[in-house]
Design an enzyme around this catalytic site. Structure first.
Site, PDB file in Angstrom:
ATOM      1  N   ASP A 221      77.344  -6.851 -14.676  1.00  0.00           N
ATOM      2  CA  ASP A 221      76.675  -7.729 -13.712  1.00  0.00           C
ATOM      3  C   ASP A 221      75.171  -7.734 -13.993  1.00  0.00           C
ATOM      4  OD1 ASP A 221      78.982  -8.335 -12.292  1.00  0.00           O
ATOM      5  OD2 ASP A 221      78.617  -6.876 -10.699  1.00  0.00           O
TER       6      ASP A 221
ATOM      7  N   ARG B  96      78.774 -14.683 -18.550  1.00  0.00           N
ATOM      8  CA  ARG B  96      78.946 -15.308 -17.241  1.00  0.00           C
ATOM      9  C   ARG B  96      77.621 -15.977 -16.847  1.00  0.00           C
ATOM     10  NH1 ARG B  96      79.543 -11.070 -12.745  1.00  0.00           N
ATOM     11  NH2 ARG B  96      81.629 -10.816 -13.609  1.00  0.00           N
TER      12      ARG B  96
END
Ligand SMILES: Cc1cc2nc3c(=O)[nH]c(=O)nc-3n(C[C@H](O)[C@H](O)[C@H](O)COP(=O)(O)OP(=O)(O)OC[C@H]3O[C@@H](n4cnc5c(N)ncnc54)[C@H](O)[C@@H]3O)c2cc1C
Length: 314
Positions: A137, A187
């Site tokens: 992340d 992402r």
């Protein structure tokens, strides 16, 4: 105004205690968080996979300055991946994990980056044994360089380690160019954190334009883009652009958060797209839920009513 009030709420220790302690608030949060334990994470993973969706699991917690806590989070991920593998849920990356560098040591007062790199390597080894992947992340802009550095280090051994680029940062199109190579899983999201003065775009229109620009860079490249957004316009742009550049549906995916636009998740998957749901679990749900509240203040109304014992809003 409401956004500022919610940021203040998230910073307040007293309100934190009030919100965490209120059982009804847990009911509200349950819409976005699988539950407290790995059992809950596995149950939700199974249910989503039965509907044709892919999953990435996030063990909640971030910003630790305690080496034991960083080790405990790492251990939890390793155990979770073992259980996913044993249950047959992880094969071919159907369920993977998302990890925050600050949850596994980046912010430790000493050797933070080294510890985070070692812990992420351990998690990647467990993922590889289970037949799946890890995505790192991205947190606030002060952590981007360190996180990308960790990515580059760990990728030498585990090249399928994925990362996240946030379109609200001015630097992101350039980062996308650097990461759009074969085998690179990226992402793309808008970004959920505050940013240092000047580092980020200020308006939604600029952030959306930057997202469209980044997605073009990623789709034109040779990597595996993962479009993490609930924004219908950007989902359309991504799909249209993928067709225009001759991408097969297997060469990229959409990602959305657990509990947000579930019907759209199923609609996209039903049309043959790969759709992955980001599922958080664990007891440390406060920071995650506050970010979700900030994005969609209509949820705040339910939380505040529940916390004050007023029952469901109309
Ligand atoms: C899979 C995934 C992983 C992510 N990982 C990261 C990360 O590593 N780092 C990071 O900074 N951010 C991450 N994010 C968060 C992201 O940056 C955004 O903050 C968040 O996705 C909201 O932006 P949006 O693109 O959905 O667009 P928005 O403009 O916020 O929303 C577009 C529309 O989506 C719907 N919507 C959006 N949010 C909600 C909500 N909470 N409840 C109900 N409806 C909603 C609404 O209809 C809204 O109009 C991630 C998001 C996803 C989906």
């Amino acid at each position: 105004m409401l956004r500022r009030a919610l940021l203040a709420i998230s910073a307040s220790k007293r309100i934190h205690q009030l919100v965490v302690g209120a059982p009804l608030t847990r009911d509200v949060v349950a819409r976005f968080v699988a539950g407290d334990s790995a059992d809950d994470a596995l149950r939700v993973t199974q249910a989503l996979q039965a509907e044709g969706l892919l999953v990435t699991l996030d063990y909640l917690g971030e910003d630790t300055v305690d080496p034991e806590q960083a080790a405990a989070v790492t251990h939890e991920y390793v155990r979770l991946l073992g259980r996913l593998g044993a249950a047959g849920l992880a094969s071919a990356g159907r369920a993977e994990v998302s990890v925050k560098a600050t949850a596994v040591g980046l912010d430790l007062p000493e050797h933070g980056e080294k510890t985070a790199t070692e812990n992420i390597t351990r998690i990647c080894a467990a993922a590889s044994a289970a037949g799946t992947t890890v995505t790192l992340d991205m947190e606030d802009d002060t952590r981007v360089d360190a996180t990308l550095h960790i990515l580059a280090q760990v990728r030498q051994e585990f090249p399928d380690l994925g990362c996240v680029i946030q379109s609200y940062l001015r630097r992101s199109p350039e980062d996308c160019e650097a990461l759009a190579f074969a085998g690179s899983r990226v992402r793309l999201c808008k970004g959920a954190y505050g940013a240092t003065e000047g580092a980020a775009f200020a308006t939604r229109a600029q952030i959306d334009r930057s997202y469209a620009r980044c997605l073009r860079v990623l789709l034109n490249g040779e990597g595996y883009p993962m479009f993490a957004t609930h924004d219908p316009r950007l989902v359309d742009i991504a799909g249209g652009r993928a067709v225009a550049v001759g991408r097969s549906p297997a060469s990229f995916e959409y990602q959305m958060l657990y509990g947000i636009r579930p019907a759209e998740q199923l609609r996209l998957a039903g049309g043959g797209a790969r759709v992955r749901v980001y599922v958080p679990y664990g007891r440390d749900w406060y920071a995650y839920s506050t970010r979700r509240l900030k994005e969609n203040p209509s949820i705040a109304r339910h939380v505040i009513r529940a916390t004050l014992g007023l029952g469901p809003a109309a």
